[in-house]
Design an enzyme around this catalytic site. Structure first.
Site, short mmCIF file in Angstrom:
data_model
loop_
_atom_site.label_atom_id
_atom_site.label_comp_id
_atom_site.label_asym_id
_atom_site.label_seq_id
_atom_site.Cartn_x
_atom_site.Cartn_y
_atom_site.Cartn_z
N HIS A 145 0.82 -1.23 0.00
CA HIS A 145 0.00 0.00 0.00
C HIS A 145 0.85 1.28 0.00
O HIS A 145 0.61 2.20 -0.77
CB HIS A 145 -0.93 0.04 1.21
CG HIS A 145 -1.70 -1.24 1.41
ND1 HIS A 145 -2.22 -1.96 0.37
CD2 HIS A 145 -2.04 -1.93 2.54
CE1 HIS A 145 -2.85 -3.03 0.84
NE2 HIS A 145 -2.74 -3.03 2.15
N LYS A 185 0.23 -0.04 14.00
CA LYS A 185 -1.04 -0.43 14.63
C LYS A 185 -1.06 0.16 16.03
O LYS A 185 -0.03 0.46 16.62
CB LYS A 185 -1.13 -1.96 14.70
CG LYS A 185 -1.09 -2.59 13.30
CD LYS A 185 -2.12 -3.68 13.13
CE LYS A 185 -2.07 -4.30 11.77
NZ LYS A 185 -3.09 -3.79 10.85
#
Ligand code: BG6
Length: 479
Positions: free
Chosen positions: A234, A328
């Site tokens: 990505h 995260k």
């Protein structure tokens, strides 16, 4: 070969992606009449289902994941669904699958979203059962390997059954409207391109911040980590879209040719150019959350955060750092690209005591979808104590600018392009391999220097060293 598929074969039809994304996307396309009324969808996975029980399964998923206003379309959509159980690790079942798919009139689109270990047997099974013929194309969901070597292996296996123009490698970020808008912004306006280079841009930041943790994906994530899970695909695709030369056309070859040149120009990272981290217990908002090691139930060296300083070795980007950061359990969910321009060469306001700040272009990918440009403006007043300036944002919110068109999830676009055979938003083999080459070298550097992730508290912006990575060059992360 150009064809619009009249059959869609979905491997991994009972998986998480199917439930959350693929079935809702297909249902939306069906409701809006974007796929032919006779498009038939055949799901397959190891779980035993017949058509009826699979439709019930799909109905439950749609109940959970489809927006309320879409639900009236579910009963009609379910009629398109069929199911054939298959253990893809064994060749025997493929003949029955092919029989179930039946006669393909216009074409067959296959979507493969299965465990990596099933890739090769699935491709072999498709080939042997005649499902990989000239009128078939295949969409491949990540992970496509864990490094260059394994990715080549998978790509070779797929290439043995499908030519490149019938292979659709998915990077779902390319299906996002705001990511596609990068091309419109750069190449649909005269304004940016003349200053889109090392003479005018100081540095670029790309942030993909997530608040979620492991989400029950320990098996996968432990073998991946943030670098391979997010940067390899990505983030490098975002970087390529920001940095590529203007393609001559909006078509798959022109666009992918330009992206791959950027990916091949990435300079191997120096030893001090990356920081890795792993979250420890903390809080997101006011919600306490456990540490990665606690979620996993053991110690691990897998990074859940990575920050990198990349360089693109070509004329346009000489000396312009691209700071990439993803993690995260960060404080907010935010994907954003920030282009920091250079300072003005001379300030006529300096004698007045007024300070100017360099312009910034901020492209919000999610959840805010906006394009913001910070410009210097005069603070209104009689200026008795001298002219005063302040940064003000010119901010275009995409949902406000386009209130009419319905917001679509990335997979709607990608599934439709797979059915219709448009490869523009899919990743070509040479791109994937250039991506892996760069990533593998980073991992080799980490191994050589015994780099282990530093800890960071969940709900913070990663280890302090990530801040230092930017500050060393006088930058600060845009937050
Ligand atoms: C996936 C990663 O590719 O992208 C996940 O495997 C990550 O770990 C996800 O959470 C993020 O996607 P999005 O669309 O929510 O930004």
């Amino acid at each position: 070969m150009q064809f619009t598929a009249d059959k869609l074969l979905l491997f991994g039809a009972t998986g998480d992606l199917a439930q959350r994304m693929l079935l809702p996307s297909l249902c939306a396309l069906s409701a809006d009449g974007l796929v032919a009324p006779d498009l038939c969808i055949i799901g397959t996975a190891r779980t035993e289902h017949d058509d009826i029980s699979y439709r019930n399964f799909a109905a439950e998923a749609l109940e959970k994941f489809l927006p309320e206003e879409r639900k009236a379309s579910v009963p009609d959509f379910l009629k398109r669904l069929h199911y054939q159980p298959l253990d893809a690790s064994k060749p025997e079942g493929f003949a029955a699958l092919a029989e179930r798919v039946g006669k393909v009139v216009d074409g067959l689109a296959i979507f493969l979203s299965t465990a990596p270990s099933l890739f090769e047997p699935t491709i072999a099974g498709l080939q042997q059962s005649g499902l990989a013929g000239e009128k078939s194309r295949i969409g491949l969901e990540k992970p496509l390997g864990t490094d260059l070597e394994t990715s080549r292996h998978i790509n070779d296996a797929v290439a043995a059954a499908f030519p490149e123009d019938r292979i659709f490698r998915i990077d779902h970020y390319l299906g996002k409207e705001t990511v596609q808008n990068l091309l419109a912004l750069r190449f649909g306006n005269i304004l940016f391109e003349p200053v889109w280079n090392a003479a005018h841009i100081d540095h670029v930041q790309i942030t993909v911040a997530e608040t979620v943790g492991l989400e029950g994906r320990a098996g996968f994530y432990e073998g991946a980590g943030a670098l391979r899970d997010m940067v390899q695909n990505h983030m490098l695709q975002l970087l390529a879209l920001v940095a590529m030369e203007p393609p001559s056309n909006y078509d798959p070859t022109s666009i992918r040719d330009e992206k791959v040149k950027v990916l091949r120009s990435l300079r191997p990272l120096g030893p001090g150019d990356s920081v890795t981290g792993q979250y420890r217990e903390g809080a997101i908002g006011s919600q306490p959350v456990p540490g990665y090691d606690e979620e996993l139930g053991r110690d691990s060296d897998t990074e859940t955060f990575v920050a990198l300083k990349a360089h693109i070795d070509n004329w346009r980007w000489n000396g312009v750092p691209f700071l990439l950061r993803t993690g995260k359990r960060l404080p907010e969910r935010k994907t954003e690209i920030m282009i920091q321009f250079k300072a003005i060469p001379h300030s006529i306001f300096a004698g007045q005591g007024a300070k100017t700040e360099p312009n910034k272009l901020i492209i919000g990918i999610q959840p805010r979808e906006n394009v913001g440009l910070s410009v210097m403006a005069k603070i209104p007043g009689l200026d008795r104590g001298g002219v005063r300036l302040r940064e003000v944002p010119l901010d275009i919110s995409m949902p406000d600018a386009f209130a009419g068109p319905q917001k679509r999830i990335a997979y709607e676009r990608l599934l439709l392009d797979l059915i219709e055979g448009n490869q523009t938003l899919f990743v070509r083999r040479d791109e994937v391999e250039a991506q892996w080459e760069w990533i593998d070298a980073i991992r080799a550097g980490w191994a050589e220097n015994a780099i282990k992730p530093r800890t960071y508290t969940a709900g913070s912006w990663g280890p302090a060293a990530a801040i230092a990575l930017a500050e060393r060059d006088g930058f600060s992360w845009h937050e």
